[in-house]
Design an enzyme around this catalytic site. Structure first.
Site, mmCIF file in Angstrom:
data_model
loop_
_atom_site.group_PDB
_atom_site.id
_atom_site.type_symbol
_atom_site.label_atom_id
_atom_site.label_comp_id
_atom_site.label_asym_id
_atom_site.label_seq_id
_atom_site.Cartn_x
_atom_site.Cartn_y
_atom_site.Cartn_z
ATOM 1 N N CYS A 119 37.913 48.344 31.348
ATOM 2 C CA CYS A 119 38.458 47.529 32.441
ATOM 3 C C CYS A 119 39.679 46.740 32.015
ATOM 4 C CB CYS A 119 37.383 46.605 33.005
ATOM 5 S SG CYS A 119 36.613 45.537 31.781
ATOM 6 N N GLU A 143 32.548 40.950 37.058
ATOM 7 C CA GLU A 143 33.703 41.410 36.280
ATOM 8 C C GLU A 143 34.047 42.780 36.833
ATOM 9 O OE1 GLU A 143 35.263 39.434 34.552
ATOM 10 O OE2 GLU A 143 33.764 37.865 34.345
#
Length: 483
Positions: free
Chosen positions: A284, A250
């Site tokens: 993020c 990720e």
């Protein structure tokens, strides 16, 4: 006196073979040394991998229900230490105590989801060509695996990776970010208190070019799960897959929020503040690009500047503060660098764009929430992840152009749209190139029961969490049985 933190390998807390340490510092006061941490070598990593490999047969042979007992025991331990854990997070990475407490709560919620997944670690039965043959599948653990975590959600992401890996029957070598050694060490201690056997979970601290590289290249580790920058993740992914391992990553995002003319602008701007400016933009999935029609751009800009300049910045232990410092010197310099480039390339600095001093901020990495306008798709600030409280306003002429601009990056993690037009909302969902999207909800919103991950350079491998939480951590074996 500065406390020294050790590696945890084969059931023992041990110093690095190197004999060297590095020091953690408080981002709110860089003169405050938080601890001495092990500057581990590749050999330390190999010892941890050896420990995980030795523990694997026994751990694998326990039932998934028994393995899940560790998570059940861990939940009340985390709850009992909520304030202590939140304080460690605030001290190490600078986020506010309110945000740190929320991270502890989210971690406990995730454990509730993961522990229940033990009951769903199931294969399937399939009709065979011969009616006398019984055909079915079973799920099996991979073996020893590696987990590499970032600084922004050090407790939560550690749990999001370690918990499903253990439930699936794998053993783990855990490398946290160098800024978050204390919270990682405490998490491992709590896993031990919860009943994790010797060798099943190992902790090694140190630089990525030593410890991380060994995890990536060591053939004994069957898989690596990583969260961090796209540059590092893609490079690590090549190392892992080149040797036949599995990779889950990720990584970065350049997340867009589209605001249409019919939207509730106050609600939309509040969502951008939540996702793009609070927590210093160090999420993020946070919004870093705001895409708006030209006829409402001035209004949106004005409202966003008003809210951005009102954000209270200071030490995260001050309960009135909304943003603490960014996590480290590198993040500070990255913030200043990208704001400077944006202005040089033609963007207008509406507010922020500077390091903050005074009122106890002189020795910390404090920055002003920043709004840039006049940003175009080819600008660096529209293409590269800053990971700081910086949002770029981009004007468009149409809905189609808004979607095109939203998709015009190498990233594809999260997105959001604010509108009351249901038809356009559904069209946005169909056309936007992200793994997560939102309608009238901030782009950083997530819930553990839904899969998490992105497209393009934002992710590699199966999704984390939700119904897919265990997919990465298991192999499927097909069985043909004829009595």
């Amino acid at each position: 006196m500065v406390q020294t933190y050790l590696n945890y390998i084969d059931g023992e807390w041990k110093p690095s073979i190197s004999g060297n340490v590095f020091y953690g510092r408080n981002p709110a006061n860089y003169e405050e040394i938080l601890g001495a941490y092990q500057a581990s070598t590749a050999e330390d990593a190999r010892l941890a991998i050896k420990s995980a490999a030795a523990a694997f047969p026994n751990w694998k042979n326990k039932s998934a229900i028994e393995r899940a007992d560790v998570l059940y025991q861990l939940m009340p331990l985390l709850a009992a230490e909520k304030e202590k854990l939140a304080a460690i997070i605030t001290k190490e990475v600078g986020k506010t105590m309110a945000a740190a407490r929320k991270e502890v709560d989210a971690s406990i919620q995730a454990l509730k989801h993961f522990s229940g997944a033990a009951n769903r670690l199931a294969g399937e039965t399939v009709p065979a060509g011969n009616p006398e043959t019984f055909a079915y599948t079973i799920k099996e653990p991979l073996g020893p695996v590696g987990v590499i975590t970032p600084f922004n959600f050090p407790l939560g992401i550690g749990i999001y990776k370690i918990a499903p890996a253990l439930i699936a029957g794998n053993t783990v070598v855990y490398k946290p970010h160098n800024d978050t050694v204390q919270i990682a060490a405490r998490l491992v201690e709590l896993f031990i208190e919860a009943g994790t056997p010797k060798g099943v979970l190992n902790l090694v601290t140190g630089d990525g070019d030593k410890v991380g590289q060994e995890l990536g290249e060591n053939r004994t580790l069957k898989a690596i799960s990583f969260t961090g920058s796209s540059d590092v993740g893609l490079r690590l992914g090549r190392s892992v897959t080149n040797r036949g391992g599995k990779m889950q990553a990720e990584m970065g995002g350049k997340n867009a929020t589209v605001i249409l003319e019919d939207a509730d602008l106050d609600k939309a701007v509040s969502g951008i503040v939540i996702s793009g400016l609070l927590n210093n933009g160090q999420s993020c999935t946070g919004t870093s690009r705001v895409i708006v029609p030209k006829n409402i751009a001035k209004t949106v800009t004005s409202k966003l500047v008003e809210k951005a300049t009102a954000i209270r910045v200071g030490d995260g232990f001050n309960e009135n503060v909304e943003n603490g410092p960014v996590a480290n010197e590198a993040q500070l310099q990255k913030y200043l660098h990208y704001v400077d480039i944006a202005v040089k390339e033609g963007a207008k600095l509406e507010c922020g764009g500077k390091r903050l001093f005074g009122e106890g901020k002189d020795k910390g990495y404090f920055v002003a929430p920043t709004v840039l306008s006049g940003v175009t798709p080819e600008m660096t600030i529209a293409q590269e992840e800053v990971f700081a409280p910086v949002v770029a306003i981009m004007e468009v002429d149409s809905f189609d152009e808004a979607i095109a601009v939203a998709n015009q990056t190498d990233f594809g993690l999260s997105s959001a749209i604010y509108t009351t037009n249901l038809q356009k909302a559904h069209e946005f969902v169909r056309r936007v190139e992200t793994g997560v999207t939102h309608i009238n909800i901030p782009s950083n919103h997530y819930e553990n029961q839904l899969p998490f991950g992105g497209k393009k350079n934002s992710s590699i491998g199966p999704r984390e969490q939700g119904s897919t939480a265990l997919d990465f951590w298991v192999d499927t074996k097909a069985v043909y049985l004829k009595p």
